[in-house]
Design an enzyme around this catalytic site. Structure first.
Site, PDB file in Angstrom:
ATOM      1  N   ASN A 120       2.316  32.630  17.719  1.00 14.52           N
ATOM      2  CA  ASN A 120       2.685  31.328  18.272  1.00 14.52           C
ATOM      3  C   ASN A 120       4.113  31.351  18.293  1.00 14.52           C
ATOM      4  O   ASN A 120       4.273  30.377  19.274  1.00 14.52           O
ATOM      5  CB  ASN A 120       1.725  30.753  17.961  1.00 14.52           C
ATOM      6  CG  ASN A 120       0.289  30.370  18.205  1.00 14.52           C
ATOM      7  OD1 ASN A 120      -0.248  30.340  19.168  1.00 14.52           O
ATOM      8  ND2 ASN A 120      -0.357  30.924  17.328  1.00 14.52           N
TER       9      ASN A 120
ATOM     10  N   LEU B  92      -0.680  18.544   4.732  1.00 13.30           N
ATOM     11  CA  LEU B  92       0.860  17.411   3.899  1.00 13.30           C
ATOM     12  C   LEU B  92       0.413  16.435   4.357  1.00 13.30           C
ATOM     13  O   LEU B  92      -1.317  16.268   4.428  1.00 13.30           O
ATOM     14  CB  LEU B  92       1.235  18.036   5.644  1.00 13.30           C
ATOM     15  CG  LEU B  92       2.264  18.939   5.918  1.00 13.30           C
ATOM     16  CD1 LEU B  92       2.486  18.777   7.733  1.00 13.30           C
ATOM     17  CD2 LEU B  92       3.526  19.288   5.122  1.00 13.30           C
TER      18      LEU B  92
ATOM     19  N   HIS C 142      -4.935  24.458  17.027  1.00 14.43           N
ATOM     20  CA  HIS C 142      -6.014  25.059  16.088  1.00 14.43           C
ATOM     21  C   HIS C 142      -6.962  25.955  16.818  1.00 14.43           C
ATOM     22  O   HIS C 142      -6.759  25.599  18.181  1.00 14.43           O
ATOM     23  CB  HIS C 142      -6.723  24.169  15.715  1.00 14.43           C
ATOM     24  CG  HIS C 142      -8.194  23.972  15.007  1.00 14.43           C
ATOM     25  ND1 HIS C 142      -8.189  24.784  13.633  1.00 14.43           N
ATOM     26  CD2 HIS C 142      -9.146  24.034  15.391  1.00 14.43           C
ATOM     27  CE1 HIS C 142      -9.715  24.287  13.342  1.00 14.43           C
ATOM     28  NE2 HIS C 142     -10.185  24.211  14.177  1.00 14.43           N
TER      29      HIS C 142
ATOM     30  N   VAL D 159      -6.849  16.076   8.822  1.00 15.21           N
ATOM     31  CA  VAL D 159      -7.154  17.753   8.875  1.00 15.21           C
ATOM     32  C   VAL D 159      -7.682  18.063  10.735  1.00 15.21           C
ATOM     33  O   VAL D 159      -8.715  17.303  10.737  1.00 15.21           O
ATOM     34  CB  VAL D 159      -7.209  19.280   8.181  1.00 15.21           C
ATOM     35  CG1 VAL D 159      -7.130  20.079   8.654  1.00 15.21           C
ATOM     36  CG2 VAL D 159      -6.266  18.710   6.800  1.00 15.21           C
TER      37      VAL D 159
ATOM     38  N   ALA E  66      -5.040  32.971  24.250  1.00 15.94           N
ATOM     39  CA  ALA E  66      -5.122  31.535  24.800  1.00 15.94           C
ATOM     40  C   ALA E  66      -4.245  30.442  24.246  1.00 15.94           C
ATOM     41  O   ALA E  66      -3.439  30.012  25.245  1.00 15.94           O
ATOM     42  CB  ALA E  66      -6.469  31.008  25.029  1.00 15.94           C
TER      43      ALA E  66
HETATM   44  C1  GRF Z   1      -4.032  30.817  14.764  1.00 15.35           C
HETATM   45  O1  GRF Z   1      -4.624  30.953  15.159  1.00 15.35           O
HETATM   46  C2  GRF Z   1      -3.962  29.594  14.765  1.00 15.35           C
HETATM   47  O2  GRF Z   1      -4.753  28.790  15.793  1.00 15.35           O
HETATM   48  C3  GRF Z   1      -3.542  28.790  13.611  1.00 15.35           C
HETATM   49  O3  GRF Z   1      -3.447  30.057  12.659  1.00 15.35           O
HETATM   50  C4  GRF Z   1      -2.943  31.233  13.583  1.00 15.35           C
HETATM   51  C5  GRF Z   1      -1.528  31.285  13.834  1.00 15.35           C
HETATM   52  O4  GRF Z   1      -1.196  32.826  13.925  1.00 15.35           O
HETATM   53  N1  GRF Z   1      -3.579  27.810  12.977  1.00 15.35           N
HETATM   54  P1  GRF Z   1      -0.010  33.236  14.254  1.00 15.35           P
HETATM   55  O5  GRF Z   1       1.152  33.318  12.819  1.00 15.35           O
HETATM   56  O6  GRF Z   1       0.899  32.456  15.029  1.00 15.35           O
HETATM   57  O7  GRF Z   1       0.414  34.547  14.907  1.00 15.35           O
END
Ligand code: GRF
Length: 223
Positions: A22, A102, A118, A153, A182
């Site tokens: 991400n 946090l 999430h 959370v 997505a």
């Molecule tokens: C993702 O699935 C995100 O939704 C969750 O942790 C994962 C992180 O994946 N909070 P990346 O490190 O971004 O590949």
């Protein structure tokens, strides 16, 4: 945008603990000149997080705040985190696979300025192992959510959501991969809106100025 007019971009820190896919999607979006935010810092609580190398390879400043150095002193850890964010003059924070809880006081310092992604359609499947739990529940539509961070959370005001079909024969990993694609679409879109100042939190809900649906905050595939 008229040439010669400098528009100040919001300075963003991405907090990670792992691979950082991400994070990479946000870095790629922010590389576009017209994007209203720049990634000023990638910070990890885990010294070995693979995302740190990826961020450095993209020319982004990286920092580590290792909680093991603080033992049970959670306040000390969060003070160190805050000091880094201030040193880089950070305006907005994106949690992207950041696996630390946090405290309410830290979250309060970033109220309406900190996003999380999430891997489920909140308010369903808060917490961990969302894909296995979605499969066990037999839902036909799963997905991902970008939301403001609040002390509870996975509970903050929802800013963007993506729906993803659950296919016959899916396992947690195949479903996770579909959701992740997505995620990479909606997180940059959500940050864009926040950085443009088009998001207000009213009565615990995100209100968006303008045509949010046309700009990637909602993603629904053809099924
Ligand atoms: C993702 O699935 C995100 O939704 C969750 O942790 C994962 C992180 O994946 N909070 P990346 O490190 O971004 O590949």
């Amino acid at each position: 945008m008229a040439k010669g007019i400098a528009v100040s971009k919001k300075r963003v820190a991405i907090l990670i603990s792992g691979r950082g896919s991400n994070m990479e999607a946000l870095i790629a979006a922010a590389a576009q000149e017209s994007y209203p935010a720049q990634i000023a810092l990638v910070l990890s609580n885990r010294p070995g997080a693979p995302g740190l190398r990826r961020a450095a390879a993209a020319g982004i400043a990286t920092e580590i705040v290792d909680p093991t150095l603080y033992g049970n002193d959670r306040e000390g850890f969060e003070r160190a985190l805050q000091t880094k964010l201030e040193a880089y003059r950070i305006d907005l924070v994106c949690l992207a696979g950041f696996m630390r809880l946090l405290s309410p006081s830290f979250v309060g310092q970033w109220q309406d300025r900190m996003l999380n992604i999430h891997p489920a359609l909140l308010p369903s499947f808060k917490g961990l192992d969302t894909h296995a739990r979605a499969l066990a529940a037999g839902v036909k539509i799963h997905g991902a959510t970008v939301h403001m961070v609040v002390p509870e959370v996975d509970c903050g005001p929802i800013l963007a959501q993506a729906a993803v079909p659950v296919r016959e024969g899916d396992a947690a990993d195949t479903l996770a991969a579909r959701v992740l694609e997505a995620e990479h679409r909606i997180y940059p879109a959500a940050l864009k809106f926040l950085a443009e100042g088009r998001v207000r939190v009213v009565d615990g809900r995100c209100r968006i100025d303008g045509r949010a649906d046309a700009d990637g905050l909602l993603f629904v595939p053809n099924i």
